[in-house]
Design a protein around this motif. Structure first.
Motif, short mmCIF file in Angstrom:
data_model
loop_
_atom_site.label_atom_id
_atom_site.label_comp_id
_atom_site.label_asym_id
_atom_site.label_seq_id
_atom_site.Cartn_x
_atom_site.Cartn_y
_atom_site.Cartn_z
N GLY A 89 -22.47 26.40 1.85
CA GLY A 89 -22.51 25.12 1.16
C GLY A 89 -22.13 23.97 2.07
N ALA A 90 -22.54 22.77 1.69
CA ALA A 90 -22.33 21.58 2.52
C ALA A 90 -20.88 21.18 2.64
CB ALA A 90 -23.15 20.41 1.95
N ARG A 91 -20.01 21.68 1.74
CA ARG A 91 -18.62 21.24 1.73
C ARG A 91 -17.66 22.20 2.42
NH1 ARG A 91 -19.05 15.96 1.16
NH2 ARG A 91 -20.48 15.42 -0.52
N HIS A 92 -18.15 23.26 3.04
CA HIS A 92 -17.21 24.15 3.71
C HIS A 92 -16.70 23.48 5.00
CE1 HIS A 92 -20.66 25.48 6.30
NE2 HIS A 92 -19.70 25.73 7.17
N GLU A 93 -15.55 23.93 5.47
CA GLU A 93 -14.94 23.34 6.67
C GLU A 93 -15.47 24.03 7.91
OE1 GLU A 93 -11.48 21.27 7.13
OE2 GLU A 93 -10.49 22.11 5.38
N GLU A 94 -16.57 23.49 8.42
CA GLU A 94 -17.23 24.12 9.57
C GLU A 94 -16.35 24.10 10.82
OE1 GLU A 94 -18.22 19.81 9.74
OE2 GLU A 94 -18.17 21.32 8.16
N LEU A 95 -15.57 23.04 11.00
CA LEU A 95 -14.69 22.98 12.18
C LEU A 95 -13.60 24.04 12.11
CD1 LEU A 95 -14.31 19.11 12.60
CD2 LEU A 95 -15.63 20.67 14.04
N VAL A 96 -13.05 24.26 10.94
CA VAL A 96 -11.99 25.26 10.77
C VAL A 96 -12.54 26.67 10.96
CG1 VAL A 96 -10.36 26.29 9.13
CG2 VAL A 96 -10.58 23.80 9.28
N LEU A 97 -13.63 26.99 10.25
CA LEU A 97 -14.17 28.36 10.31
C LEU A 97 -14.73 28.69 11.70
CD1 LEU A 97 -15.91 28.68 6.83
CD2 LEU A 97 -13.64 29.45 7.52
N SER A 98 -15.37 27.73 12.35
CA SER A 98 -15.91 28.00 13.68
C SER A 98 -14.80 28.21 14.70
CB SER A 98 -16.85 26.88 14.14
OG SER A 98 -16.16 25.65 14.26
N GLU A 99 -13.71 27.45 14.57
CA GLU A 99 -12.61 27.61 15.52
C GLU A 99 -11.87 28.92 15.30
OE1 GLU A 99 -8.60 25.34 17.14
OE2 GLU A 99 -10.16 24.17 16.12
N ILE A 100 -11.74 29.37 14.06
CA ILE A 100 -11.12 30.67 13.81
C ILE A 100 -11.92 31.78 14.49
CG2 ILE A 100 -10.64 32.39 12.02
CD1 ILE A 100 -9.97 30.02 10.15
N ALA A 101 -13.24 31.75 14.32
CA ALA A 101 -14.08 32.76 14.97
C ALA A 101 -13.97 32.67 16.49
CB ALA A 101 -15.53 32.59 14.53
N TYR A 102 -13.97 31.45 17.01
CA TYR A 102 -13.89 31.22 18.45
C TYR A 102 -12.58 31.74 19.04
CZ TYR A 102 -13.42 28.47 22.78
OH TYR A 102 -13.23 28.08 24.09
N ARG A 103 -11.48 31.51 18.32
CA ARG A 103 -10.17 31.94 18.82
C ARG A 103 -9.96 33.43 18.67
NH1 ARG A 103 -5.52 30.05 16.25
NH2 ARG A 103 -4.47 30.99 18.02
N SER A 104 -10.76 34.09 17.82
CA SER A 104 -10.58 35.53 17.62
C SER A 104 -11.14 36.30 18.80
CB SER A 104 -11.24 35.97 16.31
OG SER A 104 -12.64 36.09 16.45
N LEU A 105 -10.98 37.61 18.77
CA LEU A 105 -11.37 38.45 19.91
C LEU A 105 -12.85 38.38 20.20
CD1 LEU A 105 -10.46 40.52 22.02
CD2 LEU A 105 -10.77 42.30 20.28
N THR B 261 -3.89 27.73 12.77
CA THR B 261 -2.59 27.90 13.41
C THR B 261 -2.04 29.32 13.31
OG1 THR B 261 -1.38 27.25 11.41
CG2 THR B 261 -2.03 25.49 12.93
N VAL B 262 -2.76 30.22 12.67
CA VAL B 262 -2.30 31.61 12.58
C VAL B 262 -2.24 32.21 13.99
CG1 VAL B 262 -2.81 33.92 11.69
CG2 VAL B 262 -3.20 31.90 10.25
N ILE B 263 -1.07 32.61 14.40
CA ILE B 263 -0.82 32.98 15.80
C ILE B 263 -1.63 34.21 16.23
CG2 ILE B 263 0.94 33.78 17.43
CD1 ILE B 263 2.96 32.08 15.86
N GLU B 264 -1.79 35.17 15.33
CA GLU B 264 -2.37 36.46 15.73
C GLU B 264 -3.89 36.48 15.78
OE1 GLU B 264 -0.40 35.94 13.16
OE2 GLU B 264 1.31 37.33 13.09
N ILE B 265 -4.56 35.36 15.54
CA ILE B 265 -6.04 35.34 15.51
C ILE B 265 -6.64 35.97 16.77
CG2 ILE B 265 -8.06 33.83 15.57
CD1 ILE B 265 -6.64 31.97 13.64
N PRO B 266 -6.15 35.66 17.98
CA PRO B 266 -6.80 36.21 19.19
C PRO B 266 -6.74 37.73 19.32
CG PRO B 266 -5.46 34.30 19.75
CD PRO B 266 -5.11 34.68 18.33
#
Length: 424
Positions: free
Chosen positions: A152-168, A137-142
């Motif tokens: 590791g198997a327990r990282h939040e792949e959905l969160v980290l992939s979406e942050i990268a996707y929403r960035s420039l 939800t951090v507004i300035e990511i783009p």
């Protein structure tokens, strides 16, 4: 197809500003912390005196003691390496706080500081965010390039992939438990890219002729990503943002910074049937097939077609273990599509695409722990899709060997340097 590449001539490349945002929560204890420290020491060592680095750590809260972007002169390198060596773990996982702090550091640069420099955030985490709210939800990511590394198997792949996707222009990289040494390679690869940037803030504008229908979807007032269409013309820029251009009907595509030997491809589809007013001038012989394609264009369409198969595989696996047969069938269809195109020919792209499917077939075999299985498979799929969408190298974490999409000579050199210094 529009093909864009950065200048290859030797000469000065852009200086680099990196903000490293590092997870030191309790789950990072042991080998994960050790390998993250090693990876960061290598990054510090490779930076030049004109490059700048900021180091932020987060657990339940965020530590900003070393937030200043510091030129990497020998004395500062020694200091930061010692600080990294002394990191200890404990507490929860506040990814949002760490990311927000990293963005604030880049925002604080004035125009004089930022001119002629490339900048990015390296965000590393192994756990599920449980403090500070949702980092997505951090507004300035783009506005910034954020490369994310999940290990590791327990990282939040959905969160980290979406942050990268929403960035420039960021890419998500997956580092599984059984390949934690791989983190050092993936971070070295990212550093190789950003230490060879020769085009800053690349924007491409596609403008139709007066007689042509507008390029793009409908009237778009907010950024869109992917294929955009109106009338008979469509534009596919992958995961890069497409917005309205200044000229009527034009479209702007923002690619961020481009490194030497990197290529960006845009597919522009202009059907010719029924056109009475020329849109483009075409030179072709009288017997040319209406749908004939140059080999390079066809290969790119095959690669993008495989990415679509991967999305379908993900949609089935997201439904649960009862849909594995459907997911496997999509992998089979993708393999048949490759067979139809390549017909036994041996080239780099075909090897990479087949390797990608081989890894998927392995991961689609249910494991004893269903949750781990779903996360392993989904993390690999998301890393593949991130690399495809950005047309840029990313760590996928494959079990059956790594498909080295977008591997330039410089990236290979940086990876080879760290491979000889792994923890057994």
């Amino acid at each position: 197809m529009v093909k864009i590449s950065a200048p290859l001539a030797e000469g000065k490349t852009a200086d680099l500003d990196i903000v490293a945002v590092m997870d030191i929560s309790g789950s990072m204890a042991g080998i994960k912390l050790q390998l993250m420290k090693e990876a960061m020491r290598h990054v510090i060592e490779k930076l030049s005196p004109d490059d700048r680095l900021s180091v932020i750590t987060f657990s339940s809260s965020v530590d900003l003691r070393h937030k200043k972007l510091t030129p990497m002169r020998p004395s500062e390198k020694d200091f930061l390496k010692k600080e990294v060596n002394n990191l200890n773990v404990g507490g929860g996982t506040n990814i949002r706080g760490g990311l927000q702090a990293g963005i604030e550091i880049l925002k604080e640069r004035n125009k004089r500081e930022a001119d002629g420099r490339t900048a990015c955030i390296f965000l590393m985490s192994d756990g599920e965010q449980n403090q500070g709210g949702d980092a997505r939800t951090v507004i300035e990511i783009p506005d910034f390039t954020v490369h994310t590394f999940g290990f590791g198997a327990r990282h939040e792949e959905l969160v980290l992939s979406e942050i990268a996707y929403r960035s420039l222009s960021g890419v998500y990289s997956n580092v599984p438990d059984d390949k934690l040494n791989y983190l050092k390679e993936v971070m070295a690869a990212k550093l190789a890219i950003f230490r060879s940037v020769s085009v800053l803030d690349l924007k491409v504008t596609l403008t139709p002729t007066r007689a042509a229908p507008a390029i793009g979807a409908r009237k778009v007032t907010t950024p869109a990503i992917g294929r955009q269409e109106v009338g008979s013309i469509s534009v596919d820029a992958g995961d890069y943002v497409v917005t309205d251009g200044l000229a009527a009907g034009s479209r702007d595509i923002s690619f961020g910074d481009l490194a030497r030997h990197e290529i960006r491809r845009i597919i522009v589809d202009i059907p010719l049937h029924g056109i009475t007013t020329p849109i483009v001038k075409l030179l072709r012989n009288e017997t040319a097939d209406q749908y004939a394609m140059e080999k390079d264009v066809k290969r790119e369409m095959v690669r993008r077609g495989q990415a679509e198969y991967l999305r379908m595989v993900k949609s089935w696996t997201d439904k649960g273990d009862g849909y594995l047969n459907q997911a496997q069938r999509e992998v089979g269809r993708a393999r048949e599509a490759l067979d139809d195109h390549f017909e036994g020919t041996d080239n780099k792209l075909s090897d990479e695409l087949y390797e990608e499917l081989k890894n998927l077939s392995y991961l689609l075999v249910p494991k004893a722990n269903a949750d781990d299985y779903r996360k392993l498979c989904r993390a690999y799929l998301l890393a593949c899709l991130s690399s495809h969408g950005r047309q840029r190298y990313g760590g996928r974490g494959g079990k059956e060997g790594e498909a080295p999409f977008y591997l330039t000579d410089r990236i290979k050199k940086y990876i080879d340097e760290v491979k000889g210094n792994r923890i057994p």
